[in-house]
Design a protein around this motif. Sequence first.
Motif, mmCIF file in Angstrom:
data_model
loop_
_atom_site.group_PDB
_atom_site.id
_atom_site.type_symbol
_atom_site.label_atom_id
_atom_site.label_comp_id
_atom_site.label_asym_id
_atom_site.label_seq_id
_atom_site.Cartn_x
_atom_site.Cartn_y
_atom_site.Cartn_z
ATOM 1 N N ILE A 160 -25.884 48.136 -27.221
ATOM 2 C CA ILE A 160 -26.793 48.580 -28.269
ATOM 3 C C ILE A 160 -28.120 48.894 -27.590
ATOM 4 C CG2 ILE A 160 -25.663 47.295 -30.125
ATOM 5 C CD1 ILE A 160 -27.967 45.235 -29.921
ATOM 6 N N VAL A 161 -28.908 49.747 -28.216
ATOM 7 C CA VAL A 161 -30.193 50.133 -27.644
ATOM 8 C C VAL A 161 -31.277 49.744 -28.646
ATOM 9 C CG1 VAL A 161 -31.595 52.020 -26.739
ATOM 10 C CG2 VAL A 161 -29.097 52.038 -26.408
ATOM 11 N N VAL A 162 -32.173 48.870 -28.193
ATOM 12 C CA VAL A 162 -33.277 48.397 -29.031
ATOM 13 C C VAL A 162 -34.571 48.689 -28.288
ATOM 14 C CG1 VAL A 162 -34.314 46.404 -30.161
ATOM 15 C CG2 VAL A 162 -31.816 46.578 -29.999
ATOM 16 N N ARG A 163 -35.421 49.500 -28.905
ATOM 17 C CA ARG A 163 -36.693 49.904 -28.298
ATOM 18 C C ARG A 163 -36.506 50.394 -26.859
ATOM 19 N NH1 ARG A 163 -39.995 45.025 -30.929
ATOM 20 N NH2 ARG A 163 -38.009 44.070 -30.520
ATOM 21 N N GLY A 164 -35.483 51.195 -26.659
ATOM 22 C CA GLY A 164 -35.240 51.794 -25.353
ATOM 23 C C GLY A 164 -34.568 50.895 -24.336
ATOM 24 N N ARG A 165 -34.297 49.652 -24.720
ATOM 25 C CA ARG A 165 -33.655 48.714 -23.793
ATOM 26 C C ARG A 165 -32.201 48.496 -24.217
ATOM 27 N NH1 ARG A 165 -35.768 42.823 -21.733
ATOM 28 N NH2 ARG A 165 -34.057 42.534 -20.265
ATOM 29 N N ARG A 166 -31.325 48.480 -23.222
ATOM 30 C CA ARG A 166 -29.893 48.333 -23.474
ATOM 31 C C ARG A 166 -29.493 46.868 -23.426
ATOM 32 N NH1 ARG A 166 -25.458 50.781 -19.454
ATOM 33 N NH2 ARG A 166 -26.164 48.931 -18.370
ATOM 34 N N TRP A 167 -28.749 46.430 -24.464
ATOM 35 C CA TRP A 167 -28.248 45.053 -24.564
ATOM 36 C C TRP A 167 -26.749 45.108 -24.804
ATOM 37 C CZ3 TRP A 167 -31.795 41.139 -23.998
ATOM 38 C CH2 TRP A 167 -33.140 41.494 -24.124
ATOM 39 N N ARG A 168 -26.012 44.145 -24.260
ATOM 40 C CA ARG A 168 -24.567 44.129 -24.476
ATOM 41 C C ARG A 168 -24.266 43.869 -25.947
ATOM 42 N NH1 ARG A 168 -20.647 40.037 -21.408
ATOM 43 N NH2 ARG A 168 -22.028 40.580 -19.715
ATOM 44 N N ALA A 169 -23.387 44.680 -26.498
ATOM 45 C CA ALA A 169 -22.976 44.532 -27.891
ATOM 46 C C ALA A 169 -21.994 43.373 -28.022
ATOM 47 C CB ALA A 169 -22.318 45.821 -28.382
ATOM 48 N N ALA A 170 -21.942 42.796 -29.198
ATOM 49 C CA ALA A 170 -20.962 41.754 -29.487
ATOM 50 C C ALA A 170 -19.565 42.365 -29.460
ATOM 51 C CB ALA A 170 -21.238 41.130 -30.848
ATOM 52 N N ASP A 171 -18.607 41.539 -29.184
ATOM 53 C CA ASP A 171 -17.206 41.944 -29.110
ATOM 54 C C ASP A 171 -16.761 42.501 -30.462
ATOM 55 O OD1 ASP A 171 -14.432 42.097 -28.891
ATOM 56 O OD2 ASP A 171 -14.246 40.174 -27.844
ATOM 57 N N GLY A 230 -19.611 37.367 -26.994
ATOM 58 C CA GLY A 230 -19.272 38.342 -25.967
ATOM 59 C C GLY A 230 -20.482 39.014 -25.357
ATOM 60 N N GLU A 231 -21.665 38.532 -25.689
ATOM 61 C CA GLU A 231 -22.897 39.141 -25.200
ATOM 62 C C GLU A 231 -23.312 38.620 -23.829
ATOM 63 O OE1 GLU A 231 -25.828 38.673 -28.266
ATOM 64 O OE2 GLU A 231 -24.567 39.660 -29.754
ATOM 65 N N ARG A 232 -22.655 37.580 -23.364
ATOM 66 C CA ARG A 232 -22.922 37.024 -22.034
ATOM 67 C C ARG A 232 -21.595 36.685 -21.374
ATOM 68 N NH1 ARG A 232 -28.079 33.117 -23.063
ATOM 69 N NH2 ARG A 232 -29.561 34.770 -23.481
ATOM 70 N N GLY A 233 -21.652 36.451 -20.074
ATOM 71 C CA GLY A 233 -20.437 36.118 -19.339
ATOM 72 C C GLY A 233 -19.681 37.382 -18.952
ATOM 73 N N GLU A 234 -18.406 37.207 -18.672
ATOM 74 C CA GLU A 234 -17.572 38.350 -18.301
ATOM 75 C C GLU A 234 -17.558 39.352 -19.460
ATOM 76 O OE1 GLU A 234 -12.952 39.376 -17.069
ATOM 77 O OE2 GLU A 234 -13.520 37.311 -17.495
ATOM 78 N N THR A 286 -7.729 36.195 -23.769
ATOM 79 C CA THR A 286 -8.951 35.656 -23.155
ATOM 80 C C THR A 286 -10.130 35.815 -24.106
ATOM 81 O OG1 THR A 286 -8.099 36.174 -20.960
ATOM 82 C CG2 THR A 286 -10.471 35.778 -21.145
ATOM 83 N N ARG A 287 -10.185 36.936 -24.781
ATOM 84 C CA ARG A 287 -11.273 37.170 -25.732
ATOM 85 C C ARG A 287 -11.224 36.147 -26.862
ATOM 86 N NH1 ARG A 287 -11.043 43.689 -26.350
ATOM 87 N NH2 ARG A 287 -12.967 43.488 -27.516
ATOM 88 N N GLU A 288 -10.033 35.942 -27.409
ATOM 89 C CA GLU A 288 -9.911 34.970 -28.499
ATOM 90 C C GLU A 288 -10.228 33.560 -28.017
ATOM 91 O OE1 GLU A 288 -6.837 33.406 -31.932
ATOM 92 O OE2 GLU A 288 -6.218 35.032 -30.622
ATOM 93 N N ARG A 289 -9.787 33.206 -26.828
ATOM 94 C CA ARG A 289 -10.088 31.881 -26.269
ATOM 95 C C ARG A 289 -11.597 31.703 -26.082
ATOM 96 N NH1 ARG A 289 -6.389 31.977 -22.799
ATOM 97 N NH2 ARG A 289 -7.537 32.898 -21.076
ATOM 98 N N ARG A 290 -12.293 32.776 -25.665
ATOM 99 C CA ARG A 290 -13.744 32.717 -25.463
ATOM 100 C C ARG A 290 -14.452 32.323 -26.751
ATOM 101 N NH1 ARG A 290 -15.054 37.973 -25.333
ATOM 102 N NH2 ARG A 290 -15.712 37.736 -27.480
ATOM 103 N N TRP A 291 -14.150 33.017 -27.843
ATOM 104 C CA TRP A 291 -14.878 32.716 -29.088
ATOM 105 C C TRP A 291 -14.404 31.419 -29.714
ATOM 106 C CZ3 TRP A 291 -12.265 37.732 -30.155
ATOM 107 C CH2 TRP A 291 -11.171 37.634 -31.001
ATOM 108 N N THR A 292 -13.155 31.069 -29.551
ATOM 109 C CA THR A 292 -12.648 29.815 -30.103
ATOM 110 C C THR A 292 -13.291 28.621 -29.403
ATOM 111 O OG1 THR A 292 -10.556 30.851 -30.694
ATOM 112 C CG2 THR A 292 -10.556 28.456 -30.510
ATOM 113 N N GLU A 293 -13.335 28.669 -28.079
ATOM 114 C CA GLU A 293 -13.945 27.567 -27.324
ATOM 115 C C GLU A 293 -15.434 27.442 -27.615
ATOM 116 O OE1 GLU A 293 -12.851 28.347 -23.257
ATOM 117 O OE2 GLU A 293 -10.802 27.606 -23.561
#
Length: 108
Positions: A12-23, A72-76, A85-92
């Motif tokens: 996502i782009v907020v005020r010209g800065r790029r941030w990782r979007a949620a899964d 999903g905004e941090r880490g791998e 792996t994605r489901e395990r990430r949010w479950t944990e």
Amino acid sequence: MSPERTADGRWIVVRGRRWRAADPELPEQVRAELQRHLGRARAAVRTGRAADDPDAVRAARRRVALAKHGLGERGEPWWEQDPDTRERRWTEALEALEAPDAAAEGLR
């Protein structure tokens, strides 16, 4: 109004800065719970700072990191993870944020 997304949907782009979007594969209920934890953790960081309590700030920042990892905004990057792996990430992440000992450590 939703923030602007890059063409691949990964950022996502907020005020010209790029941030990782949620899964985007997060179930809506899971996303809502993680965002609720994130909001409370951010408020706890502010409260800890105002009280000049470094231990409280540290615990709250751990919660922020855990919630963002679950989203999903941090880490791998989520786009490099298989569905299990994605489901395990949010479950944990949710389990850790909702664990009984989390309340004792100020993590709820």
